[in-house]
Scaffold this motif. Structure first.
Motif, PDB file in Angstrom:
ATOM      1  N   GLY A  48       0.777  -1.230   0.000  1.00  0.00           N
ATOM      2  CA  GLY A  48       0.000   0.000   0.000  1.00  0.00           C
ATOM      3  C   GLY A  48       0.810   1.281   0.000  1.00  0.00           C
ATOM      4  O   GLY A  48       0.250   2.367   0.036  1.00  0.00           O
ATOM      5  N   MET A  49       2.146   1.167  -0.029  1.00  0.00           N
ATOM      6  CA  MET A  49       2.960   2.382  -0.013  1.00  0.00           C
ATOM      7  C   MET A  49       3.047   2.975  -1.420  1.00  0.00           C
ATOM      8  O   MET A  49       3.052   2.266  -2.407  1.00  0.00           O
ATOM      9  N   LEU A  50       3.110   4.303  -1.472  1.00  0.00           N
ATOM     10  CA  LEU A  50       3.112   4.994  -2.757  1.00  0.00           C
ATOM     11  C   LEU A  50       4.279   5.972  -2.845  1.00  0.00           C
ATOM     12  O   LEU A  50       4.634   6.611  -1.861  1.00  0.00           O
ATOM     13  N   ARG A  80       8.173   1.805 -14.790  1.00  0.00           N
ATOM     14  CA  ARG A  80       8.644   0.724 -13.925  1.00  0.00           C
ATOM     15  C   ARG A  80       9.486  -0.239 -14.751  1.00  0.00           C
ATOM     16  O   ARG A  80       9.072  -0.652 -15.820  1.00  0.00           O
ATOM     17  N   ASN A  82      10.787  -3.786 -14.434  1.00  0.00           N
ATOM     18  CA  ASN A  82      10.443  -4.929 -13.584  1.00  0.00           C
ATOM     19  C   ASN A  82      11.491  -6.030 -13.610  1.00  0.00           C
ATOM     20  O   ASN A  82      11.846  -6.526 -14.682  1.00  0.00           O
ATOM     21  N   PRO A  89      13.269  -4.091  -3.432  1.00  0.00           N
ATOM     22  CA  PRO A  89      12.058  -4.429  -2.661  1.00  0.00           C
ATOM     23  C   PRO A  89      10.762  -4.385  -3.468  1.00  0.00           C
ATOM     24  O   PRO A  89       9.887  -5.221  -3.291  1.00  0.00           O
ATOM     25  N   GLN A  90      10.608  -3.402  -4.347  1.00  0.00           N
ATOM     26  CA  GLN A  90       9.337  -3.289  -5.066  1.00  0.00           C
ATOM     27  C   GLN A  90       9.161  -4.377  -6.115  1.00  0.00           C
ATOM     28  O   GLN A  90       8.060  -4.634  -6.572  1.00  0.00           O
ATOM     29  N   PHE A 273       6.741  -0.191 -18.210  1.00  0.00           N
ATOM     30  CA  PHE A 273       5.474   0.493 -18.496  1.00  0.00           C
ATOM     31  C   PHE A 273       5.354   1.684 -17.551  1.00  0.00           C
ATOM     32  O   PHE A 273       5.984   1.699 -16.492  1.00  0.00           O
ATOM     33  N   PRO A 276       1.862   3.688 -12.815  1.00  0.00           N
ATOM     34  CA  PRO A 276       0.541   4.280 -12.603  1.00  0.00           C
ATOM     35  C   PRO A 276       0.420   5.007 -11.256  1.00  0.00           C
ATOM     36  O   PRO A 276      -0.570   5.709 -11.042  1.00  0.00           O
ATOM     37  N   ASP A 277       1.414   4.862 -10.393  1.00  0.00           N
ATOM     38  CA  ASP A 277       1.356   5.573  -9.115  1.00  0.00           C
ATOM     39  C   ASP A 277       1.834   7.022  -9.240  1.00  0.00           C
ATOM     40  O   ASP A 277       1.714   7.796  -8.291  1.00  0.00           O
TER      41      ASP A 277
ATOM     42  N   CYS B  81      -4.588  -1.294   5.052  1.00  0.00           N
ATOM     43  CA  CYS B  81      -3.604  -1.563   6.088  1.00  0.00           C
ATOM     44  C   CYS B  81      -4.041  -0.862   7.367  1.00  0.00           C
ATOM     45  O   CYS B  81      -4.392   0.313   7.365  1.00  0.00           O
ATOM     46  N   ARG B 203      -5.282   6.493  -1.984  1.00  0.00           N
ATOM     47  CA  ARG B 203      -4.977   5.059  -2.070  1.00  0.00           C
ATOM     48  C   ARG B 203      -3.865   4.663  -1.101  1.00  0.00           C
ATOM     49  O   ARG B 203      -3.494   3.489  -1.011  1.00  0.00           O
ATOM     50  N   TRP B 204      -3.313   5.635  -0.382  1.00  0.00           N
ATOM     51  CA  TRP B 204      -2.166   5.347   0.485  1.00  0.00           C
ATOM     52  C   TRP B 204      -2.549   4.350   1.581  1.00  0.00           C
ATOM     53  O   TRP B 204      -3.516   4.562   2.326  1.00  0.00           O
ATOM     54  N   GLY B 205      -1.804   3.263   1.642  1.00  0.00           N
ATOM     55  CA  GLY B 205      -2.046   2.263   2.678  1.00  0.00           C
ATOM     56  C   GLY B 205      -3.081   1.221   2.308  1.00  0.00           C
ATOM     57  O   GLY B 205      -3.455   0.404   3.144  1.00  0.00           O
ATOM     58  N   ILE B 206      -3.539   1.255   1.074  1.00  0.00           N
ATOM     59  CA  ILE B 206      -4.448   0.197   0.620  1.00  0.00           C
ATOM     60  C   ILE B 206      -3.626  -0.756  -0.242  1.00  0.00           C
ATOM     61  O   ILE B 206      -2.909  -0.321  -1.148  1.00  0.00           O
ATOM     62  N   VAL B 207      -3.694  -2.038   0.054  1.00  0.00           N
ATOM     63  CA  VAL B 207      -2.942  -3.019  -0.727  1.00  0.00           C
ATOM     64  C   VAL B 207      -3.340  -2.855  -2.193  1.00  0.00           C
ATOM     65  O   VAL B 207      -4.526  -2.919  -2.536  1.00  0.00           O
ATOM     66  N   ALA B 208      -2.359  -2.580  -3.044  1.00  0.00           N
ATOM     67  CA  ALA B 208      -2.665  -2.221  -4.423  1.00  0.00           C
ATOM     68  C   ALA B 208      -2.989  -3.434  -5.273  1.00  0.00           C
ATOM     69  O   ALA B 208      -2.366  -4.481  -5.162  1.00  0.00           O
ATOM     70  N   SER B 211      -3.210   0.055  -9.851  1.00  0.00           N
ATOM     71  CA  SER B 211      -3.085   1.416  -9.321  1.00  0.00           C
ATOM     72  C   SER B 211      -3.884   2.472 -10.084  1.00  0.00           C
ATOM     73  O   SER B 211      -4.348   3.437  -9.501  1.00  0.00           O
ATOM     74  N   SER B 212      -4.035   2.309 -11.397  1.00  0.00           N
ATOM     75  CA  SER B 212      -4.718   3.354 -12.164  1.00  0.00           C
ATOM     76  C   SER B 212      -6.233   3.193 -12.097  1.00  0.00           C
ATOM     77  O   SER B 212      -6.969   3.991 -12.669  1.00  0.00           O
ATOM     78  N   GLU B 319      -0.855  -4.068 -14.431  1.00  0.00           N
ATOM     79  CA  GLU B 319      -0.455  -3.330 -13.236  1.00  0.00           C
ATOM     80  C   GLU B 319      -0.311  -4.273 -12.037  1.00  0.00           C
ATOM     81  O   GLU B 319       0.611  -4.139 -11.237  1.00  0.00           O
ATOM     82  N   SER B 322       2.961  -6.239 -11.707  1.00  0.00           N
ATOM     83  CA  SER B 322       4.048  -5.437 -11.171  1.00  0.00           C
ATOM     84  C   SER B 322       3.812  -5.098  -9.686  1.00  0.00           C
ATOM     85  O   SER B 322       4.720  -5.202  -8.863  1.00  0.00           O
ATOM     86  N   ASN B 323       2.574  -4.745  -9.351  1.00  0.00           N
ATOM     87  CA  ASN B 323       2.257  -4.399  -7.960  1.00  0.00           C
ATOM     88  C   ASN B 323       2.471  -5.565  -7.002  1.00  0.00           C
ATOM     89  O   ASN B 323       2.788  -5.368  -5.831  1.00  0.00           O
ATOM     90  N   ARG B 326       6.262  -7.345  -5.134  1.00  0.00           N
ATOM     91  CA  ARG B 326       6.884  -7.107  -3.831  1.00  0.00           C
ATOM     92  C   ARG B 326       6.633  -8.253  -2.847  1.00  0.00           C
ATOM     93  O   ARG B 326       7.312  -8.336  -1.832  1.00  0.00           O
TER      94      ARG B 326
END
Lengths: 476, 491
Positions: A48-50, A80, A82, A89-90, A273, A276-277, B81, B203-208, B211-212, B319, B322-323, B326
């Motif tokens: 959830g971190m941006l 990004r 990938n 980490p990401q 790509f 999107p954040d 979260c 969206r901060w702190g929401i498991v992604a 994202s778009s 997306e 990639s999200n 982690r």
């Protein structure tokens, strides 16, 4: 050129942006902190971190772009990249792919007999990864995320360099510009500036050869040796009827060789790509213009000015301006003093001490003020050049002021004619044979008499007066 | 008096001292215990909800309430979260994950004095439309088919959030919506589900997931409650670069259900012979209702509607692939030991992710691969702009758009299609709204012949949530939909 082979070299420089916080987080960026002490939730890629762009890093990139005479793109996009690795980490690196913040530019470098313009393809912003520590445990790899998320500028040159020397001069020049701009500290030992070097060889009139990329070179010496080794390796391959495979190679600092890291076939598919954040980065014209207005004097301009204002030779000027701190030191000393004397002392005596002690000019035991004071004493004739060297040595050791040393040791030059005459007479009286020889034509002995008087005066006799008096007495 | 309470009713009870927050919270904890079979909650905050309720009562006693809604208990989708509280995204890979931080949305709820009853079940990483992909098992819809005991799906991915509201296991809840994950389950459970404009809620702190497209929103019993929660959770957040700097409005205060002179568009592309007759009937009835309340119904066209689903199923998985990179076993979450790094990755991710998540990671990885990027991802982005353009053009002529929320009502868990693509059709009416980044709301309109709720969807232009809520309120006032499921789980 080796025999009839041409070398073609292109360089990607990774320069750490000088900034107190990271590219997309507010973690500090201090070097040498204890492992994982500078890691935010974002850097560790918690769920959830941006990312939020650090505008100071953007400003630094734009400043650097202006410094390399490049086009600043008003709109750029973060992508990004990938791939999986323990210190990423990401699972992706935020970088700029198709639309970098800085477009084409160039810099001029010195070559043996000339100047050469090296084209720059682009400069983009990206995050650094963390660091894997493989030697802490027999079984496990440890990961330090302090570097994770630190802002880097990747500066990509065109393949415009044709010798190891040009390659080194190019990196030196870029580093110098970034240091002038204060956008990167350029500290290669700490990894703040590293280079990936692309090398290929071909013959006149032939198409470019297949290139190999040597990763992560962090000293000028390594850049040079790696290119030398790699070009020879490629030439040998081709000469023996084999072909060069496109691949990424590592330079082994112990053996001085390059070895294969991964082939083109093993190359990652990074699946770039747009992130999107993050929204596209849009810069206002006015904002860019404002930065342009505040760009400090850069090495090329400063060099031209030094040549003009202080009548420095092209070579001396290059040496003095290549490092910003040195140029500032020089300029502080040269104000109101004879440039030639200043150049000799700064690039000669001072540099040799700094080299010996392996310290930078910022840490010089002799400040610009102290150096100026010392040179003033030479210019006024209070001390001789020879004596000045002794005093300088003392200054380097004790950090004391030159005037204080002169006073404490009674080193002030003897310029009083009567006093010097006494010493001259004493020497002449005890060397009648040499006077004979001198009078019979062995005039070289003048040096002997000067030396003897100097010894007697403990080096304090004014050389001009001494010479004048001696000649007068001997030639009579 | 204390059944199926809305936020408004509950806060009135608290205000009038007819009930304390502690009593209210105890009541809902009891409902949750009784409704265990619905499997709505992944994690119930039995102790902290009560202690928070006691604090709220103390604030009330000392006249220091955080808001008018201080002390109202709600449920939170297990994708937000929450500091010190298990946050799993209903995935094995995060099944032991306890964040050290609080999402912006849930922090805002706390700042308003709302009390969290616990974390609500959902599809794994919000990927699914039946809640069957959850590592903690499917949620059961409180509704049943007439004369049948078969368990029905609540929809997804916010299935727990919707079922908990419908079954009165909380007063209201928070969900997230990437392609319909709030509106579709709201439609399946007879609740109100609002997906705000992209960028309206942090969206901060929401498991992604994607994202778009991701956006958090409320699931409630009434339109008024949706406005109340939107008031609480919306607004700019400088920790989210995509969050809008547009001033937030006071939706509750400015609520005005008058639709006279409003133009409501009905897109012909949403009409299909495959739609159940009862859904078509409800849609028509709603048009008539709006007309008789003074609105004008206009036939419109959104020509690229049929491309929305394939477009969505390229962009969202891309997306997501990639999200979700982690979750690699290195820093937190599940780790399966391996021979080396790659082996550890493979074992951890094979074990940690369910089939649907893996499927989408694979699709996403594929469409971003070099050689396929232009044909899939890039093309999908182009189609996405066309879909946005469709809506932009439509909103030149109309204030809002009215469609069914879903192509069917809830169905039996046992009857869920095995073909994943068949399942993706559940989102056909909701997905275009996410692609365009505009707000949409599903409101219950009537029940079909099988006694299952039918939801209708209203859509407005970006940041026109007020208009959206106003029209929804008009419909709600007129239809007076009051149906609630029978509480068969209480024996």
């Amino acid at each position: 050129m080796i025999n009839d082979w041409n070398l073609v070299i292109g360089i990607e420089i990774h320069a750490q942006v000088k900034s107190n916080s990271k590219l997309f987080s507010s973690s500090p960026t201090d070097f040498g902190s204890s492992p994982n002490s500078q890691v935010s939730l974002i850097d560790a890629a918690m769920p959830g971190m941006l990312p939020v762009i650090n505008s100071y890093c953007v400003e630094q990139a734009v400043r650097s772009g202006i410094g390399i005479n490049a086009k600043i793109n008003e709109k750029s996009i973060f992508d990004r990249k990938n791939y999986f690795y323990q210190d990423l980490p990401q699972g992706y690196q935020i970088s700029q792919y198709k639309d970098p913040i800085v477009g084409e530019g160039y810099i001029d470098i010195e070559t043996e007999n000339n100047q050469k313009r090296i084209g720059i393809e682009r400069l983009h912003l990206e995050q650094d990864a963390g660091k894997s520590l493989h030697d802490q445990d027999p079984k496990y790899t440890f990961v330090d995320l302090n570097r994770s998320g630190i802002a880097l500028m990747e500066i990509v040159s065109k393949p415009d360099m044709n010798s190891p020397k040009e390659a080194v001069n190019y990196v030196r020049k870029v580093r110098s510009i970034l240091r002038y701009l204060d956008t990167c500290d350029g500290n290669m030992e700490q990894g703040s500036l590293r280079a990936d070097v692309n090398v290929s060889v071909n013959k006149d009139g032939e198409a470019l050869g297949t290139r190999c990329e040597i990763k992560n070179l962090n000293s000028f010496k390594h850049i040079s040796s790696a290119i030398v080794y790699e070009s020879k390796r490629q030439i040998k391959l081709i000469d023996s009827g084999k072909r060069v495979d496109q691949e990424t190679r590592l330079y082994d600092i112990n053996s001085g060789e390059t070895r294969s890291m991964r082939s083109k076939e093993d190359a990652h598919d990074y699946r770039y790509f747009p992130d999107p954040d993050l929204l596209p980065l849009v810069l206002e014209k006015e904002w860019i213009e404002n930065i342009k207005k505040n760009i400090p004097e850069l090495p090329d301009e400063k060099k031209a000015r030094f040549v003009k204002e202080y009548s420095l030779s092209n070579y001396d000027a290059e040496v003095v301006v290549s490092d910003k701190a040195t140029s500032e030191y020089y300029e502080a000393v040269v104000k109101g003093r004879a440039p030639k004397l200043v150049t000799t002392w700064v690039t000669g005596e001072l540099f040799s001490v700094l080299n010996k002690k392996n310290i930078s000019i910022q840490d010089s035991p002799v400040s610009a003020d102290m150096m100026g004071e010392l040179l003033d004493n030479i210019e006024s004739g209070k001390i001789s050049n020879r004596l000045a060297k002794d005093i300088f040595e003392d200054m380097c050791e004790t950090g004391k002021n030159p005037n204080l040393i002169i006073e404490e040791k009674g080193l002030s030059q003897i310029s009083d004619e009567g006093e010097i005459e006494k010493l001259v007479d004493e020497v002449l009286n005890s060397n009648p044979e040499n006077i004979e020889k001198y009078k019979n034509g062995k005039t070289k002995l003048l040096g002997f008499f000067v030396g003897e008087v100097m010894k007697l005066s403990k080096g304090k006799a004014n050389p001009g007066t001494l010479n004048k008096l001696l000649k007068k007495k001997l030639d009579n | 008096m204390t059944e199926n309470l809305t936020i408004k009713q509950a806060s009135d009870l608290l205000k009038n001292k007819e009930l304390s927050s502690k009593e209210l919270t105890e009541l809902y904890l009891k409902n949750i215990t009784e409704g265990k079979e619905l499997n709505c909650y992944n994690y119930v905050l039995e102790e902290s909800s009560l202690s928070e309720a006691v604090k709220s009562d103390e604030r009330r006693a000392s006249n220091s309430l955080k808001s008018d809604f201080d002390g109202v208990p709600i449920g939170i989708k297990d994708l937000f979260c929450t500091k010190g509280t298990l946050t799993t995204a209903s995935s094995k890979i995060l099944s032991d994950f306890i964040p050290t931080y609080e999402s912006t949305v849930t922090q805002k709820c706390k700042d308003s004095g709302l009390i969290s009853l616990g974390k609500l079940n959902c599809d794994e990483f919000a990927m699914g439309s039946t809640n069957k992909t959850s590592y903690f098992g499917p949620v059961k819809n409180p509704w049943k088919l007439k004369d049948s005991k078969a368990d029905l799906v609540p929809g997804g991915s916010s299935g727990g959030s919707a079922a908990a509201v419908a079954g009165d296991l909380c007063i209201a809840s928070l969900g997230t919506d990437t392609g319909g994950s709030i509106r579709q389950p709201a439609s399946f459970t007879g609740t109100v589900g609002l997906k705000p404009s992209y960028g309206r809620v942090s969206r901060w702190g929401i498991v992604a997931f994607a994202s778009s497209l991701d956006q958090a929103g409320p699931i409630t019993k009434t339109v008024d409650d949706a406005a109340i929660l939107l008031d609480i959770i919306s607004g700019h957040d400088n920790k989210d670069s995509t969050s809008s700097i547009k001033e937030k409005e006071n939706y509750s205060q400015n609520m005005n259900s008058n639709v006279k002179g409003m133009k409501v568009g009905v897109p012909k592309e949403f009409m299909s012979d495959d739609l159940p007759k009862s859904t078509l009937k409800a849609w028509d009835a709603c048009k008539d209702l709006l007309k008789s309340n003074g609105a004008e119904i206009i036939n419109i066209s959104l020509p690229h509607t049929m491309s929305a689903l394939p477009t969505y199923y390229i962009i969202a998985p891309a997306e997501a692939s990639s999200n979700l990179a982690r979750y690699d076993g290195v820093r937190y979450g599940l780790r399966e030991q391996g021979e080396n790094l790659i082996d550890m990755y493979e074992k951890t991710r094979s074990e940690g992710f369910g089939d649907e998540v893996k499927r989408r990671i694979l699709i996403g990885t594929y469409v971003l691969s070099s050689g396929y990027y232009d044909a899939y991802y890039l093309k999908a982005q182009k189609v996405r702009s066309l879909i946005k353009d469709d809506f932009n053009k439509a909103f030149n002529d109309v204030d809002a758009i009215l469609t069914p929320s879903t192509p069917s009502t809830a169905f039996e868990i046992a009857n869920e299609p095995n073909d994943p693509v068949q399942n993706y059709f559940n989102d056909i009416f909701t997905v275009p709204v996410n692609l365009a980044g505009i707000p949409g709301i599903s409101i219950p309109f009537s029940n079909d012949e099988k006694n299952l709720p039918i939801g209708l969807q209203l859509i407005t232009n970006s940041f026109e949530e007020q208009k959206l809520l106003n029209i929804a309120k008009n419909i709600e006032e007129t239809v007076q939909y009051k149906a609630t499921p029978e509480k068969w789980w209480i024996t």
